[in-house]
Design a protein around this motif. Structure first.
Motif, mmCIF file in Angstrom:
data_model
loop_
_atom_site.group_PDB
_atom_site.id
_atom_site.type_symbol
_atom_site.label_atom_id
_atom_site.label_comp_id
_atom_site.label_asym_id
_atom_site.label_seq_id
_atom_site.Cartn_x
_atom_site.Cartn_y
_atom_site.Cartn_z
ATOM 1 N N LYS A 146 -3.333 -1.309 -15.929
ATOM 2 C CA LYS A 146 -2.620 -1.333 -17.440
ATOM 3 C C LYS A 146 -3.000 -2.462 -18.208
ATOM 4 C CE LYS A 146 1.882 -0.044 -18.916
ATOM 5 N NZ LYS A 146 2.979 -0.220 -19.605
ATOM 6 N N ARG A 147 -2.164 -3.377 -16.908
ATOM 7 C CA ARG A 147 -2.562 -5.385 -17.180
ATOM 8 C C ARG A 147 -3.914 -5.301 -17.443
ATOM 9 N NH1 ARG A 147 1.770 -7.887 -16.620
ATOM 10 N NH2 ARG A 147 0.573 -9.222 -18.541
ATOM 11 N N LEU A 148 -4.889 -4.913 -17.109
ATOM 12 C CA LEU A 148 -6.527 -5.206 -16.996
ATOM 13 C C LEU A 148 -7.458 -4.144 -17.817
ATOM 14 C CD1 LEU A 148 -5.638 -6.872 -14.408
ATOM 15 C CD2 LEU A 148 -8.101 -6.165 -13.766
ATOM 16 N N GLY A 149 -6.786 -3.494 -18.534
ATOM 17 C CA GLY A 149 -7.521 -2.608 -19.537
ATOM 18 C C GLY A 149 -8.489 -1.542 -18.897
ATOM 19 N N LEU A 150 -8.636 -1.880 -17.472
ATOM 20 C CA LEU A 150 -9.984 -1.017 -16.623
ATOM 21 C C LEU A 150 -8.897 0.399 -15.690
ATOM 22 C CD1 LEU A 150 -11.590 -3.993 -14.964
ATOM 23 C CD2 LEU A 150 -12.395 -3.257 -16.732
ATOM 24 N N THR A 151 -9.515 0.775 -15.147
ATOM 25 C CA THR A 151 -9.137 1.708 -14.569
ATOM 26 C C THR A 151 -9.653 1.478 -12.853
ATOM 27 O OG1 THR A 151 -10.173 3.581 -16.128
ATOM 28 C CG2 THR A 151 -9.487 4.148 -13.910
ATOM 29 N N LEU A 152 -8.836 1.438 -12.221
ATOM 30 C CA LEU A 152 -8.502 0.594 -11.346
ATOM 31 C C LEU A 152 -8.219 1.400 -9.891
ATOM 32 C CD1 LEU A 152 -9.456 -2.676 -9.759
ATOM 33 C CD2 LEU A 152 -6.322 -2.907 -9.690
ATOM 34 N N GLY A 205 -1.319 -5.111 -2.800
ATOM 35 C CA GLY A 205 -2.163 -6.039 -3.770
ATOM 36 C C GLY A 205 -0.974 -7.098 -5.237
ATOM 37 N N ARG A 206 -2.146 -7.739 -5.922
ATOM 38 C CA ARG A 206 -0.684 -8.236 -6.891
ATOM 39 C C ARG A 206 -2.182 -8.566 -8.382
ATOM 40 N NH1 ARG A 206 1.757 -13.265 -5.595
ATOM 41 N NH2 ARG A 206 1.862 -12.034 -3.272
ATOM 42 N N LEU A 207 -1.151 -9.551 -9.194
ATOM 43 C CA LEU A 207 -1.683 -9.783 -10.457
ATOM 44 C C LEU A 207 -1.962 -10.817 -10.637
ATOM 45 C CD1 LEU A 207 -1.959 -8.710 -13.778
ATOM 46 C CD2 LEU A 207 0.178 -9.101 -13.314
ATOM 47 N N LEU A 208 -3.085 -11.265 -11.113
ATOM 48 C CA LEU A 208 -3.311 -13.232 -10.572
ATOM 49 C C LEU A 208 -3.341 -13.484 -13.077
ATOM 50 C CD1 LEU A 208 -5.237 -13.190 -7.448
ATOM 51 C CD2 LEU A 208 -3.321 -14.102 -8.027
ATOM 52 N N PRO A 209 -2.910 -15.002 -12.756
ATOM 53 C CA PRO A 209 -3.718 -15.168 -13.927
ATOM 54 C C PRO A 209 -5.183 -15.466 -13.744
ATOM 55 C CG PRO A 209 -2.470 -17.064 -12.584
ATOM 56 C CD PRO A 209 -2.286 -15.853 -11.971
ATOM 57 N N ALA A 210 -5.965 -15.593 -14.995
ATOM 58 C CA ALA A 210 -7.513 -15.824 -14.355
ATOM 59 C C ALA A 210 -8.563 -16.287 -16.042
ATOM 60 C CB ALA A 210 -8.492 -14.421 -14.915
ATOM 61 N N GLY A 211 -7.892 -17.309 -15.996
ATOM 62 C CA GLY A 211 -7.737 -17.995 -17.884
ATOM 63 C C GLY A 211 -6.904 -17.528 -17.577
ATOM 64 N N LEU A 226 -2.238 1.063 -8.636
ATOM 65 C CA LEU A 226 -2.911 0.561 -9.085
ATOM 66 C C LEU A 226 -2.916 1.092 -10.759
ATOM 67 C CD1 LEU A 226 -4.404 2.644 -6.636
ATOM 68 C CD2 LEU A 226 -5.508 0.117 -7.001
ATOM 69 N N GLY A 227 -1.892 2.184 -11.290
ATOM 70 C CA GLY A 227 -1.479 2.397 -12.743
ATOM 71 C C GLY A 227 -1.147 1.083 -13.467
ATOM 72 N N TRP A 228 0.033 -0.289 -12.421
ATOM 73 C CA TRP A 228 -0.089 -1.111 -13.073
ATOM 74 C C TRP A 228 -1.125 -2.063 -13.780
ATOM 75 C CZ3 TRP A 228 1.707 -5.567 -9.268
ATOM 76 C CH2 TRP A 228 1.946 -6.413 -10.138
ATOM 77 N N ALA A 267 0.770 -1.610 0.070
ATOM 78 C CA ALA A 267 -0.013 0.066 0.159
ATOM 79 C C ALA A 267 0.858 1.392 -0.481
ATOM 80 C CB ALA A 267 -0.814 -0.412 1.085
ATOM 81 N N ASN A 268 1.669 1.310 0.320
ATOM 82 C CA ASN A 268 2.915 2.360 0.523
ATOM 83 C C ASN A 268 3.349 3.174 -0.676
ATOM 84 O OD1 ASN A 268 4.330 0.081 0.116
ATOM 85 N ND2 ASN A 268 6.011 0.779 1.121
ATOM 86 N N ASP A 269 3.156 1.472 -1.963
ATOM 87 C CA ASP A 269 3.146 1.903 -2.694
ATOM 88 C C ASP A 269 2.281 2.444 -4.143
ATOM 89 O OD1 ASP A 269 5.230 2.952 -5.517
ATOM 90 O OD2 ASP A 269 6.400 1.495 -5.466
#
Lengths: 172, 263
Positions: B155-161, B176-182, B150-152, B143-145
Motif C-alpha cells: 500500500k505504501r509503495l503503490g506496488l504489489t509486493l 520487513g520495514r518501511l524506509l524513506p527513499a528521497g 506485505l499488505g502494508w 515474518a509471523n505477521d
C-alpha cells in the motif's frame, strides 16, 4: 568474490594508513598500496590460506617501499630542507590537517626511511617486535634499536618545532 | 625474581608491550624512583598517541574505487592491458547477469539513468548495513505477521509486493520495514540463513529506467545486485560471495515480478 580476496579487501584501510605514515602524500601512498595489491594478487599462491593476510601484505608493501626510497632518496632530502616552510607548501588536502598533525607528519618524514618504517609498524600499526622484524627482514635487535632511535629523534624534532614556534610568537 | 638494572631500553619495551609480565612491577617501581626516566616514558607515550591520532582518520576514509576494484576485479590494473583472467572474469559476470538492457556500474557510459541506479544501489546497501546488523530491532513487522507486512508495504509503495520464497537457497524471511527513499518510500525485506548471514531485498517504485548490474560500496563489504525495470527498482544486498548473491538475487527478482503479475 572468494574468501581470500575478501580478506585482502578488508586489509586495505590498514595498508593505506601504513603507506600514509610512510609517505605522507595521499596520492603517493595510494599508489604504493595499489602496487602492493597488484603484486599480492599476482602472487596469491605465496599466501598460506588460513593465515590472516595482514603480515603477508605488509611485508610486500614494505619491500616496495624500500625499493622506492632507494630511487627517490634525493626527494627525501628536499622534504627535509623545507620543513620550516611546510605551511606554505602544503596542498589543499593537507590544509585540513591540524597544525599539530602537520608538525608530527613533517617530523616523521625527516626520519630515515628505516627508522620511520620501524617506528610506524610498531608504534602505529601495533605489531610485536618479532612480527615487525620478520616483515622488515631484519633481526629483532636491529628492529628494537630502530624503534628506540626513531622515538628519540622524533622527540628531538618535535622539541625543535615547539621551540621555533615559541620564538615566532615572541617575535610578533 | 625481579631485575634491578632497568635502562631506557626497557622504556621502549614496556611501551610496546614487550616487557615480560614478571618484570613489569619492578620496572614500574624503577620508574617511580627515576623522575627523569618517568618523564621520558610519559613523553614517548604522548608522542605515540599523537602519531596514532594523526593517522587514525585514514582507517575511516572511504577506500578509493581504484584500490577496492582491483581486488574485486572491477577496476583495471594501472598497466595498459588488463590481465587476461580479469577480462574473462568480467565477461563471465556479464553473462551471469544476462543479455540485454543492463550494464555494469563503473563501466563507461553512465548517464542520468546510471545516477538513479547508483542511488538505488547505494540506498539499498546503506539500509542493509544499518538494519542487517540489528539483532532485536532489525525489522518493524516480523515474518509471523507476513500478510500484514506485505499488505502494508504494498500500500505504501503503490506496488504489489510479495516476499520471495528463498527456502531452497537456505534463507528464511525475518520481516520487513518501511524506509524513506528521497521523496519516495522503499520497502526492506530481511532474510536470514541458518548461519545467521543476512541478505535484504530493497524495493522501491522507480520511474521509467531500465538497467541492471552489480554495485559494491567503497568499503567493499556489501554488494547489491539491482534491477530497474517496469517501474520497479529492486536491489538484493548482502555480503555473500558474489556468485551466490547473484543466484539468490535472480531467484528473488523473478518471484517479485511474478508476484506482481509482471513476469
Amino acid at each position: 568474490m572468494d574468501d581470500r580476496r575478501a580478506a585482502i579487501l578488508a586489509e586495505i584501510p590498514r595498508l593505506r594508513r601504513y603507506a600514509r605514515a610512510l609517505l605522507r602524500d595521499r596520492d603517493s601512498a595510494d599508489d604504493l598500496v595499489q602496487d602492493c595489491l597488484e603484486r599480492a594478487l599476482a602472487r596469491m599462491d605465496n599466501w598460506r590460506t588460513g593465515d590472516n593476510p595482514r603480515r603477508w601484505l605488509f611485508t610486500i608493501m614494505h619491500h616496495l617501499f624500500v625499493d622506492q626510497t632507494r630511487k627517490t632518496k634525493r626527494r627525501a632530502e628536499v622534504v627535509m630542507l623545507t620543513l620550516d616552510d611546510s605551511e606554505a607548501l602544503s596542498s589543499p588536502a593537507e590544509q585540513a590537517d591540524s597544525v599539530a598533525s602537520r608538525e608530527i607528519m613533517d617530523a616523521l618524514q625527516t626520519l630515515s626511511p628505516e627508522r620511520r618504517a620501524a617506528l610506524v609498524i610498531v608504534g602505529i600499526e601495533g605489531f610485536s617486535y618479532a612480527e615487525a622484524a620478520t616483515m622488515l627482514g631484519i633481526p629483532a635487535g636491529t628492529l628494537m634499536s630502530r624503534v628506540a632511535r626513531g622515538r628519540e629523534e622524533l622527540r628531538g624534532l618535535l622539541d625543535d618545532v615547539a621551540r621555533r614556534s615559541a620564538i615566532r610568537v615572541v617575535e610578533r | 625474581m625481579t631485575r634491578h638494572d632497568f635502562t631506557e631500553r626497557d622504556i621502549h619495551m614496556a611501551l610496546d608491550g614487550e616487557l615480560p609480565e614478571e618484570e613489569r612491577a619492578g620496572f614500574q617501581s624503577w620508574l617511580e624512583g627515576n623522575p627523569e626516566m618517568k618523564a621520558r616514558s610519559l613523553r614517548f607515550e604522548a608522542d605515540r598517541a599523537r602519531l596514532r591520532d594523526t593517522f587514525a582518520g585514514v582507517l575511516h576514509e572511504p577506500v578509493p574505487h581504484a584500490l577496492a576494484g582491483l581486488v574485486t576485479g572491477e577496476a583495471k590494473t594501472r598497466s595498459a592491458a588488463a590481465p587476461r583472467w580479469r577480462m574473462a572474469a568480467a565477461a563471465a559476470l556479464l553473462l551471469a547477469l544476462g543479455a540485454g538492457g543492463g550494464y555494469l556500474a563503473g563501466v563507461g557510459g553512465l548517464g542520468a539513468e546510471a545516477q538513479s541506479e547508483e542511488e538505488l544501489a547505494e540506498d539499498a546497501i546503506a539500509a542493509h548495513t544499518i538494519y542487517a546488523a540489528e539483532q532485536r530491532h532489525a525489522v518493524e513487522v516480523g515474518a509471523n505477521d507476513k500478510d500484514h507486512l506485505l499488505g502494508w508495504l504494498s500500500k505504501r509503495l503503490g506496488l504489489t509486493l510479495i516476499a520471495p520464497d528463498l527456502t531452497a537457497e537456505g534463507f528464511q524471511l525475518v520481516g520487513g520495514r518501511l524506509l524513506p527513499a528521497g521523496q519516495k518510500t522503499a520497502a526492506l525485506l530481511l532474510y536470514e540463513d541458518a548461519k545467521g548471514d543476512r541478505i535484504s531485498i530493497y524495493v522501491t517504485a522507480e520511474g521509467a529506467g531500465k538497467a541492471k548490474g552489480i554495485y559494491s560500496d567503497e568499503a567493499g563489504e556489501a554488494s547489491a545486485i539491482y534491477w530497474l525495470d517496469k517501474g520497479w527498482g529492486c536491489a538484493v544486498v548482502g555480503t555473500l560471495p558474489r556468485e551466490q548473491l547473484l543466484d539468490v538475487g535472480r531467484k528473488a527478482y523473478r518471484q517479485l515480478l511474478a508476484g506482481a503479475g509482471m513476469a
